[in-house]
Design a protein around this motif. Structure first.
Motif, short mmCIF file in Angstrom:
data_model
loop_
_atom_site.label_atom_id
_atom_site.label_comp_id
_atom_site.label_asym_id
_atom_site.label_seq_id
_atom_site.Cartn_x
_atom_site.Cartn_y
_atom_site.Cartn_z
N SER A 8 -2.65 -1.22 -4.12
CA SER A 8 -2.86 -1.95 -3.63
C SER A 8 -3.16 -3.64 -4.92
O SER A 8 -4.56 -3.23 -5.93
CB SER A 8 -3.51 -2.38 -2.14
OG SER A 8 -3.48 -3.53 -1.78
N PHE A 9 -2.24 -4.73 -4.55
CA PHE A 9 -3.22 -5.16 -6.29
C PHE A 9 -2.58 -6.70 -5.86
O PHE A 9 -2.77 -6.98 -4.32
CB PHE A 9 -1.68 -4.97 -7.26
CG PHE A 9 -1.30 -4.32 -7.71
CD1 PHE A 9 -2.09 -3.54 -9.04
CD2 PHE A 9 -0.25 -2.91 -7.19
CE1 PHE A 9 -1.59 -2.61 -9.84
CE2 PHE A 9 -0.09 -1.95 -7.75
CZ PHE A 9 -0.48 -1.76 -9.38
N ASP A 10 -3.60 -7.40 -5.92
CA ASP A 10 -4.31 -8.96 -5.61
C ASP A 10 -4.22 -9.93 -7.25
O ASP A 10 -4.38 -10.07 -7.47
CB ASP A 10 -5.94 -9.25 -5.37
CG ASP A 10 -6.08 -10.46 -4.67
OD1 ASP A 10 -5.22 -11.45 -4.81
OD2 ASP A 10 -7.13 -10.49 -4.53
N ARG A 11 -2.77 -10.38 -6.59
CA ARG A 11 -2.31 -10.85 -8.07
C ARG A 11 -3.39 -12.07 -8.05
O ARG A 11 -3.60 -12.92 -9.18
CB ARG A 11 -0.72 -12.43 -6.94
CG ARG A 11 -0.89 -13.16 -8.78
CD ARG A 11 0.50 -13.49 -8.33
NE ARG A 11 1.30 -14.52 -9.37
CZ ARG A 11 0.32 -16.15 -9.29
NH1 ARG A 11 -0.61 -16.18 -8.52
NH2 ARG A 11 0.71 -16.86 -10.51
N GLU A 12 -4.17 -12.63 -7.05
CA GLU A 12 -5.05 -13.62 -7.34
C GLU A 12 -6.41 -13.76 -7.83
O GLU A 12 -7.37 -14.18 -9.47
CB GLU A 12 -5.65 -14.55 -6.31
CG GLU A 12 -4.63 -15.35 -5.77
CD GLU A 12 -3.56 -14.78 -4.68
OE1 GLU A 12 -2.48 -15.61 -4.87
OE2 GLU A 12 -3.81 -13.16 -4.33
N HIS A 13 -6.28 -12.43 -8.38
CA HIS A 13 -7.87 -11.49 -9.13
C HIS A 13 -7.30 -10.88 -10.50
O HIS A 13 -7.68 -11.15 -11.56
CB HIS A 13 -7.81 -10.27 -8.36
CG HIS A 13 -8.48 -9.59 -9.39
ND1 HIS A 13 -10.25 -9.60 -9.67
CD2 HIS A 13 -8.48 -7.74 -9.47
CE1 HIS A 13 -11.02 -8.90 -10.36
NE2 HIS A 13 -9.69 -8.08 -10.34
N PHE A 30 3.31 8.96 -13.19
CA PHE A 30 4.90 9.54 -12.84
C PHE A 30 4.91 10.40 -12.29
O PHE A 30 3.94 11.67 -12.35
CB PHE A 30 5.16 9.53 -14.71
CG PHE A 30 6.05 8.72 -15.26
CD1 PHE A 30 6.94 8.45 -15.23
CD2 PHE A 30 4.65 7.98 -16.26
CE1 PHE A 30 7.14 6.85 -16.20
CE2 PHE A 30 5.23 7.37 -17.85
CZ PHE A 30 6.26 6.38 -17.11
N ALA A 31 5.50 10.14 -10.38
CA ALA A 31 5.41 11.81 -9.84
C ALA A 31 6.34 13.04 -10.49
O ALA A 31 5.56 13.36 -10.07
CB ALA A 31 6.24 10.73 -8.90
N LYS A 87 0.27 -1.33 0.04
CA LYS A 87 -0.47 -0.17 -0.15
C LYS A 87 0.43 1.77 -0.49
O LYS A 87 2.10 1.17 0.07
CB LYS A 87 -1.09 -0.07 1.15
CG LYS A 87 -2.44 -1.46 1.72
CD LYS A 87 -2.55 -1.20 2.17
CE LYS A 87 -4.14 -2.02 2.43
NZ LYS A 87 -4.60 -2.25 3.78
N GLY A 88 -0.34 2.17 -0.34
CA GLY A 88 1.16 3.95 -0.66
C GLY A 88 1.45 3.77 -1.68
O GLY A 88 1.75 2.83 -2.57
N LYS A 89 1.98 5.66 -1.48
CA LYS A 89 2.76 5.54 -3.28
C LYS A 89 4.11 5.04 -2.98
O LYS A 89 5.55 4.80 -2.08
CB LYS A 89 3.16 7.24 -3.13
CG LYS A 89 3.75 7.88 -4.43
CD LYS A 89 3.28 9.10 -4.18
CE LYS A 89 5.20 9.42 -4.77
NZ LYS A 89 5.11 11.07 -5.07
N ARG A 90 5.03 4.31 -4.37
CA ARG A 90 5.60 2.95 -3.90
C ARG A 90 6.43 3.53 -5.36
O ARG A 90 6.59 3.33 -6.59
CB ARG A 90 5.79 1.89 -4.11
CG ARG A 90 5.04 1.18 -4.23
CD ARG A 90 4.46 0.15 -3.63
NE ARG A 90 3.80 -1.10 -3.67
CZ ARG A 90 2.33 -0.65 -4.10
NH1 ARG A 90 2.15 0.68 -3.65
NH2 ARG A 90 1.14 -1.34 -4.44
#
Length: 1784
Positions: A1450-1455, A1437-1438, A1403-1406
């Motif tokens: 946030s990503f869900d690989r199963e999705h 792009f920041a 989560k969060g900016k990264r």
């Protein structure tokens, strides 16, 4: 009516005694402003009236006066003064006022020892020296021990006495032996913590019976003193070249007032060239710095006079003082002015057609205004028709212009001293005839004054011919002392070998003859001598006379011919803009006769000069058109001699223009909760303060965080859309100038706020209790709930509902609908959650609980309660008598009978009332407990047809002797409140115990610690805030609560503690009024901290609210701010040549940005200081192919060097050296021939050109010059254009029809014989061009491409065909074609795709990763700036200029395992135009989501069931396959195991069933289990695994006609159909294939897991009419099974036995019934006698309270007495109430 100028702190002091009276002083602390009128009453009350002042007022400032028959007040007798110095009451020595500034210094002292009081630290030294009292500030009382006498202060006798308050400081008052001195010391120079200082009085007031009270009077300072300037200069001298920001001097002021009244505000009036810094104040002294804000110019204005204005006090009040100080600034002249032209170039110069070459066109005159002895050199632009004499300025004609059009000729005048130049344009025209101009008489060198040295500029000396003697001595008077001023003797030039100057005194010289014989032999008639000194010069003209007696001559020192002379060489006048014609001033001329004046110069027609020398304007002047006029005043006498002076007329601006905004309407859109800023700009054509614009907002922005800085920066803070009625805010921004009167204009700024989903739905109740009155069918509504969302717009505020119980659904309107299955029983008890979701992204949710039939789940009520009631409770107001059965749902109440012993029932019925719906009982009249001990009530409770009679007994107890008490009276009652709580807010409640609510109580607060007067308590014991609390000055309040019962004066006390919590009630404040300016060297190292006053902002709050967080919103990546301490550091290299000023916008929020918070903005201007960090650059691209002929003369130009240096704004001078004896570089950067080249033919001479700047940085470039033999140019064509080695510029990617045309100069008739061609040079550049053979037209074969080649070198040959072409007779010229770069190459990616990875669940900016940078083939940096964007908001792009991809999702690989996005690269300026390629480059990014083991494994079945045939299995036999799945990637697979006790494989399967648990585990240790389901054990959220051992007798075979493969494939479905048809659980044990049918071996089990008889199961299957059985027959061909087994022959026997048994039971039951009937009749008679259930309520003291608080804890006890029933049949006992009654 006199307004009250004080603040009151209410407090009561009670002095109690056995027989003493009370003395009331209200208030006890009084603030009085020092200008309170003498003779008026103070706002204080003294009760009773007969009081007097015992002490504290030795000077009788106050007197006691009566205001009525009971109370008195104080009257002011003497004027108060909070600014006075120290007052010393010296007893017999009188009273003296000493200010601390003039108090004498004390000698050294010994150890302090004063009496017995160790508090002798008054802050001043007290001693005796030479009979004088000595005082010193900030020193303890020291000296010998003083033994004192009686202090005349009431009846107190002690050697020293301590008074608590005098000027709010501890002061020591003592008596001293010999003489007696009473000293009251007051500190005058310092303030208290609250900023108050001045007089104060501690008055002790005496009342009757020795009562005492204290009244503190504090005199508050008002703004009654004006500030005073201290040592501020009135004159100052500064150079006209001083830089902006230069400090002139410090300004200091002193104001004796305190607080804001003593703070000075500085401003400048009358001159925009100067400004003052922000003030700094301390201890009544304020200072500022006067600085230069605009560049000075001596020639424009040599003297500046303005006022420094100082104001004190609150600018919004009428109590301010203003003082001014006039400052005169003299501008020091520097030698930086170019010459001024005296010739009027506004007219047209006409040339006669008859003029010949050499004729004078005009005589140009110019004056070096800075250097009196400086020479002016003239020059003109290149023109073949005219030439000018560089020294005399005479413009002559070379040839007549070929056209009669107006010719423009540029005239340049350069000073020989400072090399400053001025250039003007001269207009000339050829005309038919030109009137002759009469030449003005001139005297040699008169046009260039030599300075004021002699009294007269020209003297005449008469020589007698042949004698060598003067006819009369010639004496010269000087204007300055020769001996004091001149460092050398004045020199005589032109005859120093024959004449000499003799100094007679300081101001006189005489011309003497050295060699008379030599003089006599010469004829010196009209010869001239020059007397010259450092101060100036004058001339002596020699006249020869005959030896005859000379005529009478003028005095020797008298000038023979007086030439007019102005008193001043320059005059300055001022005219007011838009003023009608008026006299501006006058000029004066020294002359021996009348003179005529004339104004010369451009715009001279706007003015006129009278014969008296007065100058006036002829028309209104507009300053916006002309700021000043530079003219020449010419004075001519009757002899034609003239003099000239400069005249400068400045136009003083009038405020006649209003500011004009750049736009007519500003619109800005902001997201809710985000901050933005917008620059509002307006311009004003006026000058100085008339053009200084200040911006403001007309509306009051109290509820919105919107503000505008004076320079027009509109700051928009975080706005809550929900607090706005619409989504727009319309502001009126006004731009006002500073002129008088002010002019302003306004513009509308529309701020549109975009709503975001920042509010979650809110239920009207967190818990909904719904009773059911009937059974509910599917589709029925059981109730309604409601949730609202405070967001402003849809879908953010559109609420939908979802139920956690699948039996219910909730409509959008909030209706709860039962959807089944089955019927909802009205007695059901259920709880489930309902979720309300809005339609925003992301959505917000809220949860409420729904409870059905909550009242049915209530516990039974206790039946015992004892209460107490005072006798007063039964009178006046209603007093409730609580009882248990009150408030029963659905019941109505009615009193059937009320009785009391000794009173009729009708009277008792008037004492008591009952509410029919709630059952609450109240008293109506006072009950005397001495006469009434018990009240009996017969109450009927009805619900529908059901009636319950109840008898309630109320015991009345005498409890008049009540004492208020507090439980745990020594434990403080602790309360907490915030400083933001408003006045009137309840802090807490502390009601006393042991009394009734109707008792008359009085509560009092006694504050023991903390501020007084902040809290109040009412008669109910509720503490509220009386005055605003301040956490910054007070943290807690402690005291005692006293409660008093007024009827018996009994009291109870308890301590309390109020803790004040901090609130975010102070906004951060930036220093320097939110505007900072700082400079930094461009070569500063990274990490350099800007020189600013850190921290940049402060916050008066404490704890977390004062925690400030900084961010930078307006940087370009050069600086970075520390978000905690505001330190700004350099993070990227600076370049003065690229960007000289950086504007930063700083945002500061308190509370670390968490709600609630404030945000403020500041601007920082960072000026980059240039350093010599750039070497010169030589731009010539090819200096190695230069050529020159052998016969070239010295000075002939070979090429021109193009050299630049980026430092100093590109104007830094450089020196260039050719490093050769044959060539050199002149001051115009031309490479020229220095020495003859004869003999160097055929040589290639090479060297290096070196360019060096003043800092020593150099640049070099090699050059080579090829010397060709001299040519016979007689027959060679002459190329007129292009010039040799000329450079021609063309843009790339443009098709030119013709680049240029080669022109030659040929005689008439020879043009056709000239041919052109391109020389085939080594570089092959000629191949890109073609040239017309006959017309010399040069063309390019294809468009230029800067990226391929920037410069093309070609050589064009021109040939004559008259003779055979030889190399020597051909003319050639070198050309250079330079290509200009255009933005014609768009950014392109070097590859088509890129692969990146991102970790799931983060989560969060990264940062995701760096993509390949797009390439732009353009050359210049302005054309190669690439920006990046994506086609999805998930990735971004920041910094759009950096190829670094970010995400905040946030990503869900199963999705989703992979994301594919398209990244676009584009020109940041959006100006790229490539005709062959797309304007944007794209690349596909494949972003893989890396797996994190965040999922649990899961078995595929809820229950696993299999069958094992007894005797057919052995150890190792396969029983069943279980399978589990996991959404994560399991590289090592899942692991299975058996948990719990498992039988040994060696044992046989003897039991009927076995159960155990199977566990599956993944790589992260996550587990899932399949466990046994037993009737005695329940495993929650688990799978069941069960193996049953079945025998042949428990199985049956079913025959299917379908193929074996179809049966195997649909085995599970067939088992489900069998289960549905029989209502049993069907387990398939085995399938076997036969020739034309399929056999399926099955067994059946019930819900309890027990085996079902095969016959029963088959019978159920064959008789079923379910759809599943029809499907078994039609789809799978189920055959009829064997019919049920007939009943055995023993069945009739069983039936006979059952009939006999039934008859026996029937006979026994009849006997029992007869016996019970008799008992029942007897019991019925008994119940009829007992008609009601008696309940007793005891009112009185004592007993432990046990009961249910929901029903008031009233017990019901069964009566032991029986009475006749008052009503018909008794009702039944209801649920939850143990009533002794029976319902018939």
């Amino acid at each position: 009516m006199i307004p009250l100028k004080f603040h009151l702190f209410f407090w009561f002091f009670w002095f109690k005694g056995t027989e003493s009276a009370q003395l009331l002083v209200e208030p006890s602390f009084l603030l009085v402003e020092e200008d309170w009128p003498v003779g008026t009453h103070l706002p204080v009350t003294l009760c009773p009236k007969n009081v007097k002042i015992l002490s504290g007022d030795p000077s009788n400032y106050f007197s006691v006066v009566k205001i009525n028959e009971t109370c008195s007040t104080l009257q002011l007798n003497l004027a108060l003064d909070a600014d006075k110095g120290l007052e010393l009451n010296l007893g017999p020595y009188g009273t003296k006022n000493w200010s601390t500034a003039t108090a004498p210094q004390a000698p050294t002292t010994a150890e302090s020892a004063v009496g017995d009081d160790k508090r002798a630290t008054c802050g001043y030294f007290l001693g005796e020296a030479n009979g004088q009292l000595i005082i010193k500030e900030d020193a303890p009382i020291r000296g010998k021990r003083w033994t004192g006498v009686s202090l005349n202060l009431g009846k107190i006798t002690r050697s020293s006495y301590f008074l608590p308050i005098i000027y709010n400081l501890p002061v020591f008052v003592t008596t001293v032996f010999r003489p007696t001195v009473i000293l009251a010391v007051a500190h005058h120079g310092k303030e208290n913590a609250d900023g108050i200082r001045g007089q104060s009085f501690s008055l002790v007031v005496a009342g009757p019976k020795k009562s005492r009270a204290t009244l503190e009077v504090q005199v508050v300072d008002v703004n009654d003193n004006a500030p005073q300037f201290i040592n501020t200069p009135s004159t100052f001298e500064i150079s006209e070249n001083a830089e902006i920001g230069t400090e002139l001097f410090k300004i200091h002021t002193l104001d004796p007032d305190t607080g804001i009244s003593g703070i000075s505000r500085f401003s400048i009036e009358g001159d925009e060239h100067f400004q003052v810094d922000k003030r700094k104040c301390a201890n009544g002294k304020c200072s500022s710095t006067l600085r230069l804000s605009k560049q000075l110019d001596y020639e424009s204005k040599s003297l500046h006079t303005f006022n420094i204005t100082v104001k004190d006090g609150d600018p919004h009040s009428n109590r301010t003082h203003t003082v001014t100080h006039t400052v005169t600034v003299q501008v020091k002249n520097e030698n930086d002015e170019p010459p001024k032209f005296l010739t009027d170039f506004s007219k047209l110069f006409e040339i006669s057609k008859n003029a010949k070459s050499g004729d004078t066109v005009a005589e140009i005159e110019a004056l070096d205004v800075e250097n009196s002895d400086g020479q002016v050199e003239f020059g003109i632009s290149e023109n073949p028709n005219f030439q000018i004499d560089a020294k005399t300025g005479i413009l002559t004609l070379n040839q007549l212009p070929s056209t009669e059009d107006v010719q423009i000729l540029k005239i340049k005048a350069t000073s020989s001293k400072n090399q400053k130049s001025r250039e003007v344009e001269m207009r000339l025209k050829v005309s038919e005839s030109v009137p002759e101009n009469k030449e003005e008489p001139k005297i040699e060198n008169q046009e260039k004054p030599t300075g004021e040295f002699c009294e007269f500029p020209i003297y005449e000396a008469h020589l007698v011919q042949g004698t060598g003697q003067f006819s009369a001595p010639l004496r010269i008077k000087t204007l300055k002392s020769v001996n004091e001023i001149f460092q050398e003797k004045p020199r005589l030039i032109g005859g120093s070998e024959s004449f000499d100057l003799k100094v007679l005194d300081d101001f006189h010289m005489e011309l003497t003859i050295i060699d008379s014989k030599k003089i006599a032999a010469q004829n010196l008639d009209n010869a001239q001598l020059l007397v010259k000194s450092l101060s100036g010069q004058c001339r002596i003209v020699l006249r020869s006379m005959a030896p005859t007696p000379p005529p009478k001559l003028a005095p020797p020192t008298q000038k023979l011919k007086m030439i007019p002379k102005f008193e001043k060489s320059e005059y300055q006048f001022q005219v007011m803009e838009n003023r009608e014609p008026t006299v501006l001033g006058g000029v004066k001329v020294i002359s021996d006769g009348p003179v005529t004046f004339e104004l010369l110069g451009e715009n001279a027609a706007k003015f006129e000069i009278a014969q008296s020398g007065e100058i006036q304007n002829l028309e209104k002047i507009d300053r916006e058109e002309s700021e000043k006029f530079e003219l020449i005043v010419k004075a001519t006498d009757q002899n034609g001699a003239s003099a000239k002076a400069q005249l400068q007329i400045s136009v003083k601006d009038e405020n006649d223009n209003s500011p004009i905004f750049e736009k007519s309407h500003y619109v800005i859109t902001v997201d809710e909760g985000k901050s933005e800023k917008l620059k509002i700009k307006a311009t004003d054509l006026d000058a100085e303060k008339n053009g200084q614009i200040v911006y403001s907002i007309d509306q009051k922005m109290e509820k919105l965080p919107i503000d505008i800085s004076p320079d027009g920066m509109l700051f928009i803070g975080a706005i809550d859309r929900e607090s706005m009625e619409t989504n727009e805010v319309n502001l009126t921004v006004t731009a006002s100038d500073s002129g008088e009167p002010k002019r302003s204009s306004s513009v509308v700024v529309t701020i549109r706020v975009k709503d975001i989903n920042d509010n979650a739905p809110i239920f009207s109740n967190s818990r909904y209790s719904i009773p059911l009155d009937a059974n509910i069918s599917p589709g029925g509504v059981i109730g309604r709930l409601q949730a609202t969302d405070s967001d402003a717009t849809s879908p953010n505020n559109y609420v939908t509902y979802s139920s956690a119980n699948p039996q219910f659904k909730v409509s959008d309107s909030g209706e709860i609908v039962f959807i089944g299955p089955g019927i909802l029983d009205k007695n059901v008890n259920l709880e489930f959650n309902v979720t309300a979701s809005d339609g925003g992204d992301p959505e917000n949710q809220a949860v409420a609980q729904v409870v059905l039939n909550e009242h049915r789940a209530m516990k039974s009520i206790e039946n015992e309660l004892t209460t107490q009631i005072n006798s007063n409770d039964t009178g006046g107001e209603k007093s409730e008598i609580k009882w248990l059965n009150a408030g029963m749902p659905g019941y109505t109440y009615e009193i059937i009978q009320a009785s009391a012993q000794g009173f009729p029932d009708s009277e008792v019925a008037t004492w008591i009332s009952i509410d029919a719906k709630s059952g609450r009982i109240h008293t109506l009249k006072k009950v005397d407990p001495s006469r009434v001990k018990q009240i009996k009530l017969h109450i009927s409770m009805r619900k529908g047809k059901r009636e319950v009679p109840v008898e309630l007994i109320i015991n009345v107890m005498d409890t008049d002797d009540v004492t208020p008490i507090y439980s745990n009276p020594t434990v403080p009652r602790k309360f907490v409140t915030s400083e933001s709580a408003t006045v009137g807010t309840t802090v807490g409640e502390v009601p006393v115990e042991g009394v009734k609510s109707t008792d008359d109580m009085k509560y009092t607060l006694k504050i023991t610690s903390g501020p007084k007067g902040k809290l109040q308590i009412d008669r109910f014991g509720t503490i509220r805030i009386l005055k605003t609390l301040n956490f910054e000055t007070e943290r807690k309040i402690e005291g005692i609560i006293e409660s008093k019962l007024l009827k018996n004066s009994k009291t109870a006390t308890c301590p309390f503690l109020l803790t004040i919590q901090d609130a975010n009630d102070n906004r951060p404040i930036f220093k320097n009024s939110s505007n900072f300016a700082v400079s930094i060297l461009e070569n500063s190292v990274l990490g350099t901290v800007l020189d600013l006053p850190y921290p940049l902002a402060t916050d008066r709050d404490s704890s977390k609210f004062a925690s400030l967080k900084y961010s930078m919103t307006g940087d370009e990546g050069f600086f970075k701010i520390d978000e905690s301490n505001s330190t700004i550091r350099l993070v990227a290299p600076l370049d003065y040549e690229t960007q000289r000023v950086h504007s930063l916008s700083i945002k500061c929020v308190d509370n670390q940005g968490q709600d609630p918070h404030h945000e403020v903005f500041a601007s920082i201007t960072v000026t980059v200081i240039d350093v010599n960090d750039n070497a010169p650059v030589i731009h010539n691209t090819d200096l190695t192919h230069l050529s020159i002929e052998e016969d070239a003369q010295p000075g002939q130009v070979i090429t021109v060097l193009v050299v630049s240096d980026s430092d100093e704004g590109g104007v830094q001078k450089t020196s260039i050296d050719a490093n050769s004896t044959l060539f050199h570089v002149d001051q115009d950067k031309k490479l020229v021939v220095q020495s003859p080249l004869k003999g160097h033919a055929g040589q290639r001479i090479c060297s290096t050109v070196t360019a060096r700047d003043p800092g020593g940085l150099t640049a070099t470039s090699p050059y080579c010059v090829t010397v060709y033999p001299a040519k016979n140019t007689h027959h060679n064509p002459l190329v007129v254009s292009p010039k040799q080695n000329s450079i021609h510029y063309f843009d790339e990617n443009i098709v030119y029809e013709e680049l240029l045309r080669v022109k030659v100069l040929e005689e008439e008739g020879e043009r056709d014989n000239v041919k052109f061609r391109l020389d085939e040079m080594f570089k092959k550049d000629w191949q890109m061009f073609t040239i017309g053979e006959t017309n010399g037209s040069l063309r390019a074969k294809q468009p230029f491409d800067f990226e391929k080649k920037t410069v093309h070198e070609i050589k064009v040959s021109v040939i004559k065909i008259i003779l055979a072409c030889r190399v020597d007779n051909c003319t050639s010229t070198h050309l250079f074609i330079s290509v200009n770069d255009r933005n014609d190459n768009c950014p392109m990616f070097p590859k088509q795709d890129v692969r990146l990875t991102v970790l799931e669940n983060e989560k969060g900016k990264r940062q995701v990763g760096r993509i390949p940078a797009a390439l732009d083939s353009d050359f210049h940096s302005d054309n190669t700036k690439v920006c990046y964007t994506t086609d999805t908001p998930i990735f971004f792009f920041a910094d759009p200029t950096l190829p670094v991809l970010f995400t905040n999702s946030s990503f869900d690989r199963e999705h989703k395992k992979q994301h594919q996005i398209t990244i676009t690269a584009y020109d940041c300026h959006l100006s790229c135009r490539d005709p062959h390629k797309p304007i944007n480059g794209t690349i596909v990014a494949l972003i893989d989501v890396l797996d994190v083991n965040d999922n649990f494994p899961k078995f595929s079945e809820k229950i696993y069931t299999t069958t094992v045939v007894q005797g057919h299995v052995t150890s190792g036999s396969h029983i069943l396959t279980v399978q589990a799945t996991d959404a994560d990637e399991e590289l090592e697979g899942l692991k299975y195991s058996i948990r719990g006790f498992v039988r040994s494989p060696s044992q046989l399967l003897k039991d009927s069933s076995y159960s155990f648990t199977v566990v599956v585990t993944d790589g992260a240790g996550h587990e899932d289990t399949a466990s046994v389901m037993c009737r005695t054990v329940f495993f929650e959220n688990s799978e069941q695994f069960q193996i049953s051992v079945v025998t042949y007798a428990q199985q049956t075979e079913l025959v299917f006609d379908a193929p074996f493969e179809l049966i195997i494939k649909n085995e599970k479905k067939i088992a489900d159909n069998l289960s549905n048809a029989t209502g049993l659980q069907t387990i398939v044990d085995k399938c076997r294939q036969n020739s034309n049918f399929t056999l399926m071996l099955v067994h059946f089990m019930d819900r309890d897991g027990q085996f079902v008889n095969v016959d029963r199961a088959v019978n159920l299957l064959m008789t079923s009419s379910a759809e599943s059985r029809r499907e078994l027959r039609s789809v799978y061909g189920l055959r009829e099974a064997f019919p049920p087994v007939p009943i055995p022959s023993r069945v009739p026997q069983y039936i006979l036995i059952a009939v006999l048994l039934f008859l026996a039971i029937s006979i026994f039951s009849m006997c029992i019934w007869c016996r019970q009937r008799n008992n029942y009749e007897r019991k019925l008679r008994h119940i009829s006698a007992q008609a009601s259930t008696i309940n007793t309520v005891t009112l009185g003291r004592g007993g432990k309270n046990i009961g249910n608080p929901a029903y008031g804890e009233i017990p019901i006890v069964t009566s032991r007495h029986h009475h006749p029933p008052p009503a018909p049949p008794p009702p039944t006992t209801t649920s939850g109430v143990n009533l002794q009654s029976t319902e018939l």
